[in-house]
Design a protein around this motif. Structure first.
Motif, PDB file in Angstrom:
ATOM      1  N   ARG A   1      74.633  71.418  63.032  1.00 40.05           N
ATOM      2  CA  ARG A   1      75.083  71.596  64.309  1.00 40.05           C
ATOM      3  C   ARG A   1      76.064  69.685  63.777  1.00 40.05           C
ATOM      4  O   ARG A   1      75.277  68.626  64.201  1.00 40.05           O
ATOM      5  CB  ARG A   1      74.377  71.348  65.734  1.00 40.05           C
ATOM      6  CG  ARG A   1      73.823  72.388  65.857  1.00 40.05           C
ATOM      7  CD  ARG A   1      72.837  72.507  66.455  1.00 40.05           C
ATOM      8  NE  ARG A   1      71.586  71.488  66.763  1.00 40.05           N
ATOM      9  CZ  ARG A   1      70.604  71.644  67.354  1.00 40.05           C
ATOM     10  NH1 ARG A   1      70.787  72.485  68.340  1.00 40.05           N
ATOM     11  NH2 ARG A   1      69.852  70.791  67.180  1.00 40.05           N
TER      12      ARG A   1
ATOM     13  N   THR B   1      83.637  67.709  59.580  1.00 42.81           N
ATOM     14  CA  THR B   1      84.542  68.733  59.373  1.00 42.81           C
ATOM     15  C   THR B   1      84.274  69.373  58.308  1.00 42.81           C
ATOM     16  O   THR B   1      84.273  70.844  57.766  1.00 42.81           O
ATOM     17  CB  THR B   1      86.081  67.936  59.319  1.00 42.81           C
ATOM     18  OG1 THR B   1      86.304  67.245  57.516  1.00 42.81           O
ATOM     19  CG2 THR B   1      86.279  67.086  60.109  1.00 42.81           C
TER      20      THR B   1
ATOM     21  N   GLN C   1      81.008  69.676  57.330  1.00 45.70           N
ATOM     22  CA  GLN C   1      80.210  70.841  57.376  1.00 45.70           C
ATOM     23  C   GLN C   1      80.618  72.011  58.354  1.00 45.70           C
ATOM     24  O   GLN C   1      79.927  72.952  58.447  1.00 45.70           O
ATOM     25  CB  GLN C   1      79.207  69.593  58.521  1.00 45.70           C
ATOM     26  CG  GLN C   1      78.256  68.666  57.755  1.00 45.70           C
ATOM     27  CD  GLN C   1      77.351  69.326  57.101  1.00 45.70           C
ATOM     28  OE1 GLN C   1      77.295  69.780  55.970  1.00 45.70           O
ATOM     29  NE2 GLN C   1      75.547  69.459  57.654  1.00 45.70           N
ATOM     30  N   THR C   2      81.113  71.611  59.217  1.00 43.12           N
ATOM     31  CA  THR C   2      81.739  72.920  60.183  1.00 43.12           C
ATOM     32  C   THR C   2      82.546  74.072  59.256  1.00 43.12           C
ATOM     33  O   THR C   2      81.947  74.881  59.324  1.00 43.12           O
ATOM     34  CB  THR C   2      83.050  72.598  60.897  1.00 43.12           C
ATOM     35  OG1 THR C   2      82.471  72.054  61.590  1.00 43.12           O
ATOM     36  CG2 THR C   2      83.444  73.892  61.551  1.00 43.12           C
ATOM     37  N   LYS C   3      83.238  73.820  58.148  1.00 43.94           N
ATOM     38  CA  LYS C   3      83.735  74.513  56.712  1.00 43.94           C
ATOM     39  C   LYS C   3      82.359  75.179  56.192  1.00 43.94           C
ATOM     40  O   LYS C   3      82.615  75.976  55.742  1.00 43.94           O
ATOM     41  CB  LYS C   3      84.937  74.499  55.808  1.00 43.94           C
ATOM     42  CG  LYS C   3      85.425  73.543  56.622  1.00 43.94           C
ATOM     43  CD  LYS C   3      86.571  72.854  55.608  1.00 43.94           C
ATOM     44  CE  LYS C   3      87.925  71.907  55.787  1.00 43.94           C
ATOM     45  NZ  LYS C   3      88.702  70.977  55.455  1.00 43.94           N
TER      46      LYS C   3
ATOM     47  N   GLU D   1      80.444  77.918  58.061  1.00 41.51           N
ATOM     48  CA  GLU D   1      81.622  79.126  58.417  1.00 41.51           C
ATOM     49  C   GLU D   1      80.884  80.279  56.829  1.00 41.51           C
ATOM     50  O   GLU D   1      81.109  81.506  57.043  1.00 41.51           O
ATOM     51  CB  GLU D   1      83.127  78.609  58.454  1.00 41.51           C
ATOM     52  CG  GLU D   1      83.355  78.811  60.105  1.00 41.51           C
ATOM     53  CD  GLU D   1      84.662  77.921  59.657  1.00 41.51           C
ATOM     54  OE1 GLU D   1      85.282  78.241  58.952  1.00 41.51           O
ATOM     55  OE2 GLU D   1      84.956  77.082  60.957  1.00 41.51           O
TER      56      GLU D   1
ATOM     57  N   THR E   1      74.618  81.362  63.838  1.00 40.66           N
ATOM     58  CA  THR E   1      75.556  80.403  64.272  1.00 40.66           C
ATOM     59  C   THR E   1      74.694  79.146  63.828  1.00 40.66           C
ATOM     60  O   THR E   1      73.263  79.531  63.841  1.00 40.66           O
ATOM     61  CB  THR E   1      75.789  80.165  65.950  1.00 40.66           C
ATOM     62  OG1 THR E   1      74.401  79.740  66.409  1.00 40.66           O
ATOM     63  CG2 THR E   1      76.469  81.717  66.787  1.00 40.66           C
TER      64      THR E   1
END
Length: 325
Positions: A191, A208, A210-212, A215, A223
């Motif tokens: 997270r 940013t 980490q988010t990519k 996904e 999740t």
């Protein structure tokens, strides 16, 4: 003017090498391609790597694993090592010199899987392969089936994430738990924070990115709140069953604070934890034993931790037999 300490200069040289790789990878359009470029070149500083162990390969069905056997080996005492690489990159080959060093320093045979990588094989493929490797090492040695006295589980970066997640998976299955866990710059919380942790100097990751990664790694299967993705999100009933754990990271790493918080969470639940924060080193500094003297000392610290665990009373959950898929 005071003279800069040699190890500080060595660490800066390695960090500059990594920063150069990151800068070149930023020109690549696809994230997996960029990450594989960085990982394939991560340790290529020009240093000569020492390889001593005898090796042999095992077919696990969905992937292959490789045994590393040092010249002086303690039979029946194994390590399962899960390599890092951001869930998209890395292999036994990119980590060969570190795995070899771990085997030599600990005197244990190490089994390392070439687990399936995302995005071609999203979660939980890599975790499933790590489990297969672990169960194999619980019932086999380099020469074949045997009674195994102890198995330690460890990994760096994304491999540390998979190792901690595997402990959670094993608890849920009531399977044999590892006798010890070692997280080397391990990601325990997927997270992403709102900003980089204060004082970090780590070009390998930012929120940013980490988010990519999440996904592409998860592809909607689950999740980042899933404990098998973010082990720090596991409940106390799970975390309290963790084996003795050593966590090592650099003070400059993006993931420093999450490793500290994870160690604190385990401490509060009575788990034996050794937290070791090394100042001003690059992410996964263990991969640079020729360049950074701290890398060898960190591996020696892991070896001493394993010896201490073996000298302590056996945890009641360690006697539960391994289960197959």
């Amino acid at each position: 003017m005071p003279t800069q300490h040699p190890s500080v200069a060595q660490a800066r040289t390695v960090k500059d090498h990594i920063s150069g790789l990151i800068a070149r990878s930023d020109e690549m359009e696809e994230l997996p391609v960029a990450m594989r470029y960085v990982m394939d070149n991560y340790t290529l500083t020009g240093a000569e790597r020492e390889l001593v162990c005898a090796t042999s390969t095992v077919d696990l069905g969905t992937c292959a694993g490789e045994w590393f056997v040092p010249p002086q080996v303690k039979p029946g005492h194994h390590i399962v090592y899960v390599h890092g690489g951001g869930w998209f990159a890395g292999s036994v080959d990119t980590h060969r010199h570190l795995i070899d060093l771990l085997a030599r320093t600990t005197g244990r045979a190490v089994f390392a899987p070439n687990y399936r990588l995302a995005p071609e094989h999203p979660f939980p493929a890599g975790l499933d392969d790590a489990r297969r490797a672990y169960f194999h090492a619980c019932a086999h040695g380099p020469a074949g089936p045997m009674e195994v006295a102890s198995v330690a589980l460890m990994g760096d970066s994304a491999g540390g994430n998979l190792s901690a997640a595997l402990v959670i998976d094993l608890v849920s299955r009531n399977a044999r738990l590892p006798d010890a866990l070692a997280l080397l710059s391990g990601v325990v919380d997927f997270r992403p924070p709102d900003r980089m942790p204060p004082g970090s100097d780590d070009p390998t990751c930012e929120p940013t990115t980490q988010t990519k990664i999440a996904e592409l790694y998860l592809q909607g299967v689950t999740t980042v709140d899933d404990p098998l993705v973010s082990p720090a999100a596991a409940g106390t009933d799970i975390l309290e069953r963790f084996p003795p754990t050593i966590i090592q990271a650099s003070s400059d790493e993006y993931l420093r604070d999450q490793d500290v918080a994870f160690a604190a969470a385990l401490w509060r639940l009575g788990v034996t934890v050794h937290l070791s924060i090394w100042p001003h080193l690059p992410h996964a500094f263990h991969l640079f034993p020729q360049e950074l003297p701290e890398a060898g000392r960190a591996v020696a610290e892991i070896a001493a931790f394993l010896e201490g665990v073996e000298a302590a009373p056996v945890d009641e959950f360690a006697s539960v037999g391994a289960q197959n898929d």
